[in-house]
Design a protein around this motif. Structure first.
Motif, PDB file in Angstrom:
ATOM      1  N   GLU A   1      61.836  57.613  48.892  1.00 28.93           N
ATOM      2  CA  GLU A   1      62.074  57.554  50.330  1.00 28.93           C
ATOM      3  C   GLU A   1      61.078  56.622  51.014  1.00 28.93           C
ATOM      4  O   GLU A   1      61.445  55.851  51.912  1.00 28.93           O
ATOM      5  CB  GLU A   1      61.974  58.960  50.921  1.00 28.93           C
ATOM      6  N   VAL A   2      59.816  56.690  50.587  1.00 22.70           N
ATOM      7  CA  VAL A   2      58.807  55.799  51.164  1.00 22.70           C
ATOM      8  C   VAL A   2      59.138  54.345  50.870  1.00 22.70           C
ATOM      9  O   VAL A   2      59.087  53.482  51.760  1.00 22.70           O
ATOM     10  CB  VAL A   2      57.406  56.155  50.618  1.00 22.70           C
ATOM     11  N   ARG A   3      59.495  54.064  49.624  1.00 24.28           N
ATOM     12  CA  ARG A   3      59.825  52.686  49.252  1.00 24.28           C
ATOM     13  C   ARG A   3      61.029  52.169  50.038  1.00 24.28           C
ATOM     14  O   ARG A   3      61.024  51.042  50.544  1.00 24.28           O
ATOM     15  CB  ARG A   3      60.111  52.605  47.746  1.00 24.28           C
ATOM     16  N   ASP A   4      62.057  53.013  50.161  1.00 28.45           N
ATOM     17  CA  ASP A   4      63.252  52.597  50.904  1.00 28.45           C
ATOM     18  C   ASP A   4      62.918  52.335  52.373  1.00 28.45           C
ATOM     19  O   ASP A   4      63.420  51.367  52.975  1.00 28.45           O
ATOM     20  CB  ASP A   4      64.337  53.670  50.795  1.00 28.45           C
ATOM     21  N   SER A   5      62.093  53.196  52.966  1.00 32.43           N
ATOM     22  CA  SER A   5      61.716  53.010  54.369  1.00 32.43           C
ATOM     23  C   SER A   5      60.947  51.708  54.559  1.00 32.43           C
ATOM     24  O   SER A   5      61.174  50.966  55.531  1.00 32.43           O
ATOM     25  CB  SER A   5      60.857  54.190  54.847  1.00 32.43           C
ATOM     26  N   LEU A   6      60.057  51.416  53.638  1.00 29.95           N
ATOM     27  CA  LEU A   6      59.279  50.185  53.737  1.00 29.95           C
ATOM     28  C   LEU A   6      60.156  48.951  53.567  1.00 29.95           C
ATOM     29  O   LEU A   6      59.989  47.947  54.278  1.00 29.95           O
ATOM     30  CB  LEU A   6      58.154  50.190  52.701  1.00 29.95           C
ATOM     31  N   HIS A   7      61.084  49.014  52.632  1.00 31.79           N
ATOM     32  CA  HIS A   7      61.990  47.877  52.441  1.00 31.79           C
ATOM     33  C   HIS A   7      62.873  47.676  53.670  1.00 31.79           C
ATOM     34  O   HIS A   7      63.139  46.529  54.066  1.00 31.79           O
ATOM     35  CB  HIS A   7      62.843  48.083  51.191  1.00 31.79           C
ATOM     36  N   ASP A   8      63.316  48.774  54.274  1.00 27.58           N
ATOM     37  CA  ASP A   8      64.127  48.650  55.494  1.00 27.58           C
ATOM     38  C   ASP A   8      63.311  48.022  56.621  1.00 27.58           C
ATOM     39  O   ASP A   8      63.806  47.144  57.347  1.00 27.58           O
ATOM     40  CB  ASP A   8      64.633  50.025  55.922  1.00 27.58           C
ATOM     41  N   ALA A   9      62.065  48.461  56.780  1.00 28.20           N
ATOM     42  CA  ALA A   9      61.215  47.899  57.822  1.00 28.20           C
ATOM     43  C   ALA A   9      60.923  46.427  57.564  1.00 28.20           C
ATOM     44  O   ALA A   9      60.942  45.598  58.485  1.00 28.20           O
ATOM     45  CB  ALA A   9      59.909  48.689  57.906  1.00 28.20           C
TER      46      ALA A   9
ATOM     47  N   HIS B   1      63.900  44.342  58.426  1.00 27.51           N
ATOM     48  CA  HIS B   1      64.020  44.190  59.882  1.00 27.51           C
ATOM     49  C   HIS B   1      63.086  43.088  60.387  1.00 27.51           C
ATOM     50  O   HIS B   1      63.494  42.235  61.198  1.00 27.51           O
ATOM     51  CB  HIS B   1      63.692  45.521  60.557  1.00 27.51           C
TER      52      HIS B   1
ATOM     53  N   ALA C   1      55.214  45.691  57.460  1.00 26.87           N
ATOM     54  CA  ALA C   1      55.854  46.999  57.259  1.00 26.87           C
ATOM     55  C   ALA C   1      54.853  48.011  56.729  1.00 26.87           C
ATOM     56  O   ALA C   1      54.814  49.164  57.183  1.00 26.87           O
ATOM     57  CB  ALA C   1      57.035  46.853  56.306  1.00 26.87           C
TER      58      ALA C   1
ATOM     59  N   PHE D   1      53.266  51.359  58.590  1.00 30.04           N
ATOM     60  CA  PHE D   1      53.501  52.658  57.950  1.00 30.04           C
ATOM     61  C   PHE D   1      52.217  53.483  57.888  1.00 30.04           C
ATOM     62  O   PHE D   1      52.238  54.700  58.043  1.00 30.04           O
ATOM     63  CB  PHE D   1      54.057  52.445  56.543  1.00 30.04           C
TER      64      PHE D   1
END
Length: 236
Positions: free
Chosen positions: A27-35, A38, A53, A57
């Motif tokens: 979940e952390v990795r996915d959130s960072l990749h999404d940020a 963006h 990103a 975080f």
């Protein structure tokens, strides 16, 4: 990459159930990749977007404590449920074994034996209830009750203590009962039945599981490894 280094550092700082830890890091990795995506869509180069990103975080040192608390409570919940289930199963098995063995007995338990037996019985009821309450407190109840690493540590210690109590109490009751001193060939054959063997497997393995889970609980309740709390951007 900066993001991979960050997730690796965070994973090295945390202790807890492997599957839950792996899911958390995903979940952390996915959130960072999404940020990062963006920021990249806003015109930043990919390396700069990833660094931004991660900066937004927060550092591993800042976030590890909260993540470690989450993992510790999850392990404590599992341990509490295991202890409650194991003790309940032991109570049922002991009652069935006692009623089966007591058929045709003329033996009258002594006062001391009855006190010990009732102590073990009531302790079992209490452990099951407290184990379920602890599991609730570590799960949905954590929204209303302040629990953390200290509660998880207490759960682990309680699991080991409960195991020791019931192992010693059960051994004492067995040693003081007539079956310990009057084992016949017929009773020995009965003890080798599939049902009796299954009960024996449960009664001998559950204490090991309880101690193992209690030790994992103590490990998860320890603070996150602060030595690994460096910001991964410095390592990239």
């Amino acid at each position: 990459m900066v993001i991979d280094a960050y997730v690796t550092s965070l994973g090295a700082a945390l202790r807890g159930p492997r599957a839950a830890k792996r899911e958390l890091l995903t979940e952390v990795r996915d959130s960072l990749h999404d940020a990062a995506a963006h920021h990249e869509s806003a015109g930043l180069p990919a390396p700069a977007a990833a660094r931004l990103a991660v900066d937004e975080f927060g550092t591993v040192r800042e976030l590890a404590a909260d993540y470690q608390r989450e993992l510790a409570l999850l392990q404590a919940r599992r341990t509490a449920l295991l202890v409650a289930g194991a003790v309940a199963a032991q109570q049922v098995i002991s009652e069935v074994a006692w009623r089966s063995a007591a058929t045709g007995w003329s033996w009258q338990p002594s006062w001391g034996y009855m006190v010990l037996a009732r102590t073990v019985d009531y302790a079992g009821y209490s452990v099951v209830l407290l184990g379920l309450l602890a599991a609730v407190a570590c799960g949905a109840g954590s929204r209303f009750v302040s629990v953390g690493g200290g509660f998880a540590r207490a759960t682990g210690m309680a699991a080991i203590g409960v195991c020791a109590f019931f192992v010693l109490g059960g051994a004492a009751l067995s040693a003081l009962s007539p079956t310990w001193h009057a084992m016949t060939s017929a009773s020995l054959s009965a003890s080798l039945s599939p049902t009796a063997l299954a009960a024996a497997v449960i009664t001998t393995t559950t204490p090991v599981w309880m101690v193992y889970s209690g030790l994992r609980c103590l490990r998860a309740a320890a603070p996150a490894r602060s030595a690994l709390g460096r910001h991964p951007v410095q390592e990239a």
